[in-house]
Design an enzyme around this catalytic site. Structure first.
Site, PDB file in Angstrom:
ATOM      1  N   CYS A   1       2.267 -10.521   4.432  1.00 39.96           N
ATOM      2  CA  CYS A   1       1.622 -11.291   3.380  1.00 39.96           C
ATOM      3  C   CYS A   1       0.290 -11.798   3.913  1.00 39.96           C
ATOM      4  O   CYS A   1       0.245 -12.750   4.681  1.00 39.96           O
ATOM      5  CB  CYS A   1       2.509 -12.467   2.971  1.00 39.96           C
ATOM      6  N   LEU A   2      -0.783 -11.127   3.547  1.00 40.78           N
ATOM      7  CA  LEU A   2      -2.119 -11.526   4.003  1.00 40.78           C
ATOM      8  C   LEU A   2      -3.104 -11.228   2.873  1.00 40.78           C
ATOM      9  O   LEU A   2      -3.125 -10.118   2.346  1.00 40.78           O
ATOM     10  CB  LEU A   2      -2.485 -10.743   5.278  1.00 40.78           C
TER      11      LEU A   2
END
Lengths: 485, 201
Positions: B92-93
């Site tokens: 998750c970026l």
């Protein structure tokens, strides 16, 4: 030209400052027609009433374009930039003009038309060169740039737009450069976008964005309905689409919900839809095994429990080890004093909360079901009228009032249904007592009305119409006292 | 593969090879096949973190619409981190999602951003809720767990004998080692609860 415009603006500014004038002339910036069908009598009587027009897509486009034209003429900017400004400021035309006059530069930066001051504009590669996206060398005429000066080749811009549009993005497409949020205005996008289907999708998405950002416009939530409703009140009022007859709340677009407000009804519907109440049920009707923590529902039998999972023997009442109980089967009340009491009280609280919720939910659900049966009720009435007419007891026209009664009954039931979420979220107070008193009164009158409609052959018309009047008065009184929009 | 994508990847590949980070062995990238649609990345665990001394392998898939869409990246090496799934390696970026910028980002910046993510987790935007909860509520427990995972899966230097003992207790019962590790990590190394979890669910 500009001085003429200035004086025009000054003039309307002062108009806005004087509510008397504004009211009298009812001047609208986009010159929309004044609604003639406003019945002031009805407006005063009905707290749900809102003035509202149903517009087709072309009419909305015309309406939006009028705003765009006014703004682009008064600020001498392209219609495309005017659209960006209006979209960014929720179509508050006057507000934009004022801000532009006081500090044009900051307005353009805030609206992401111009780059921020600290941002170093990219070199304007007029002589052509390397496009940093596709790393290909192209001649100068193959490059395009926004106001930020970041220059990329036209093929890359086009691909960028296509990828964004495929993801449903239109008015918020920005420059490709790092940390640059300058927006690509409509004319820039359309000048580079070649594929006809992409152009069409872009325009459709942009139109949706414009309508959604316009406080006076709302898409009809009816399935496959293209109508846009326009209301100057922008409040949580009851509006109906003239095309698909969907009735909804103008502010939130959900099913109309008076006397409950938009936020509360959203909370209530989420509560009813999600499984938080399942969790509450589990909490109220089950306990965890004190040893292996598996969830156990007791569905009968005595308090001596054996966990089917870990075979631990314990007392259902106090959750203590059964061995300690010995023969004192039903006398473990002394264990209430043990630390488990805190555990118990959580259960008790959950049970209480569940009871409260179910009380309101059952009533909400009940009226909702009754409303769904309305179709059948109408069919039934139609059949009964047919029989009457066939048997020569009155004509079709003589029995029309039954339809009115049925529609009024539906309206009252609808309001009554939405009083339950309102009451659920109300704090205990004298006001809540008053509300629940009025609610009970309305409920009683609705039942009377329902009873009289069922037996309309034997009761006389005057009596029925009297009952209709009473029920509607109760409904309106409740709304007047408690509806805050 | 689209021409633009192939051209960009070739260039970015060279950029990584020539970068100073590769000289310091901090990042690495390799081709998996000739088509340039899939690459293998590698980042070194940053110093002063539980990941220090570990090497983390990444799968990088380049979409047809690259660089207008971000590359699809996930961790092949198992890792204990709030923003990376301990099961799938999904990341998750923001720059790998909606904050991707065609003109600004490259394979090199992606690898460096992931390395930075290992140094500075964002527990409020978690990919793995269990890890994120531990990170916030039991930071020391989190540090130990992440160090242990780095040792086991990424070749890290720090052995954690206490934790190994607990895992052995479970493997002795016939529980598969990785499952035992996941259960213990998820239950803050509470042997009793982890055992229940492995045996009864």
């Amino acid at each position: 030209m500009s001085s003429e415009n200035d004086s025009e603006m000054d003039c309307s500014d002062s108009d806005c400052g004087d509510p008397g004038y504004e009211d009298y002339y009812n001047i609208q910036p986009w010159g929309g027609e004044v609604d003639n069908d406003v019945d002031p009598e009805q407006n005063r009587r009905d707290p749900e009433y809102a003035v509202c027009d149903c517009l087709r897509v072309e009419e909305v486009e015309r309406l939006l374009n009028e705003s765009v034209e006014v703004l682009s003429n008064s600020l001498h900017i392209t219609p495309s930039l005017a659209k960006v400004l209006l979209h960014a400021h929720n179509w508050a035309l006057q507000d934009i003009v004022t801000k532009y006059r006081s500090n044009a530069s900051s307005l353009l930066i805030n609206s992401k038309i111009k780059p921020t001051l600290e941002q170093v504009p990219g070199s304007k590669s007029q002589k052509g060169g390397l496009c940093s996206v596709c790393v290909t060398i192209s001649p100068a005429d193959r490059f395009s740039t926004l106001t930020c000066g970041h220059s990329f080749c036209k093929d890359c811009w086009c691909m960028h737009f296509e990828v964004q549009i495929t993801q449903g993005i239109s008015t918020s497409i920005s420059c490709m450069a790092q940390d640059c949020d300058v927006l690509a205005p409509e004319d820039f996008v359309l000048s580079l976008l070649a594929k006809p289907n992409m152009r069409e999708r872009y325009q459709q998405f942009a139109f949706c964005d414009y309508v959604k950002s316009h406080p006076q416009l709302r898409f009809c939530p009816g399935p496959n309905c293209q109508i846009v409703l326009r209301s100057k009140e922008q409040r949580a009022k009851r509006v109906m689409c003239s095309s698909c007859k969907t009735i909804f709340c103008f502010r939130c677009g959900m099913d109309y919900h008076a006397p409950t407000d938009c936020n509360t009804i959203k909370k209530w519907l989420t509560k009813c839809a999600d499984d938080s109440e399942t969790a509450n049920y589990i909490s109220a009707h089950t306990k965890d095994c004190p040893k292996c923590h598996i969830c156990i529902e007791k569905n009968g039998g005595c308090n001596h429990m054996q966990c089917y999972n870990c075979k631990h023997d314990f007392c259902w009442m106090c959750l203590g080890d059964w061995k300690a109980h010995g023969s004192e089967y039903y006398e473990c009340s002394r264990y209430k004093e043990n630390p488990n009491i805190a555990h118990e009280s959580v259960h008790a609280q959950a049970r209480e909360a569940l009871k409260k919720y179910l009380h309101y939910y059952e009533r909400w659900e009940n009226h909702s079901k009754s409303l769904k049966l309305e179709e059948q009720t109408l069919e039934g009435i139609k059949m009964r009228i047919n029989n009457k007419v066939m048997n020569a007891s009155g004509t079709w026209i003589d029995w029309q009032h039954l339809f009115e009664a049925a529609s009024l009954l539906a309206r009252c039931r609808y309001t009554l249904q939405y009083t339950y979420p309102y009451a659920y979220y109300m704090e205990s107070s004298p006001r809540k007592e008053l509300f629940e008193y009025q609610q009970a009164q309305l409920e009683a009158e609705i039942e009377n009305l329902s009873w009289k409609i069922e037996r309309a052959e034997t009761t006389d018309r005057g009596d029925l119409e009297n009952q209709m009047d009473i029920a509607e008065k109760r409904r309106v009184t409740l709304l007047k006292d408690f509806l805050e929009v | 593969m689209a021409n633009i994508a192939a051209q960009r990847i070739k260039r970015e590949f060279k950029e990584v090879i020539k970068s100073e980070e590769i000289a310091k062995c901090a990042i690495k990238v390799e081709l998996v096949n000739d088509s340039l649609t899939e690459l293998k990345g590698e980042i070194a665990g940053p110093p002063d973190t539980p990941y220090e001394g570990g090497n983390f392998v990444l799968e990088i898939k380049v979409p047809e619409t690259y660089p207008f869409n971000p590359p699809k990246v996930r961790f092949i090496t198992k890792i204990w981190h709030p923003n990376i799934s301990s099961v799938t390696g999904a990341i998750c970026l923001d720059i790998l999602k909606d904050q991707w910028q065609a003109a600004a980002m490259t394979l090199r910046t992606v690898l460096l951003s992931l390395q930075a993510l290992l140094s500075a987790a964002e527990p409020d935007d978690p990919q793995d809720a269990v890890v994120a909860k531990q990170y916030k509520e039991h930071p020391e427990m989190f540090r130990q767990t992440a160090t242990h995972w780095t040792f086991v899966y990424a070749g890290g230097p720090a052995k954690m004998p206490d934790l190994d003992d607990k895992i052995r207790r479970l493997t002795d019962m016939g529980i598969e080692e990785h499952n035992a590790r996941v259960a213990l990590s998820s239950y803050n190394w509470d042997l009793e609860r982890a055992t229940e979890h492995c045996l009864f669910s």
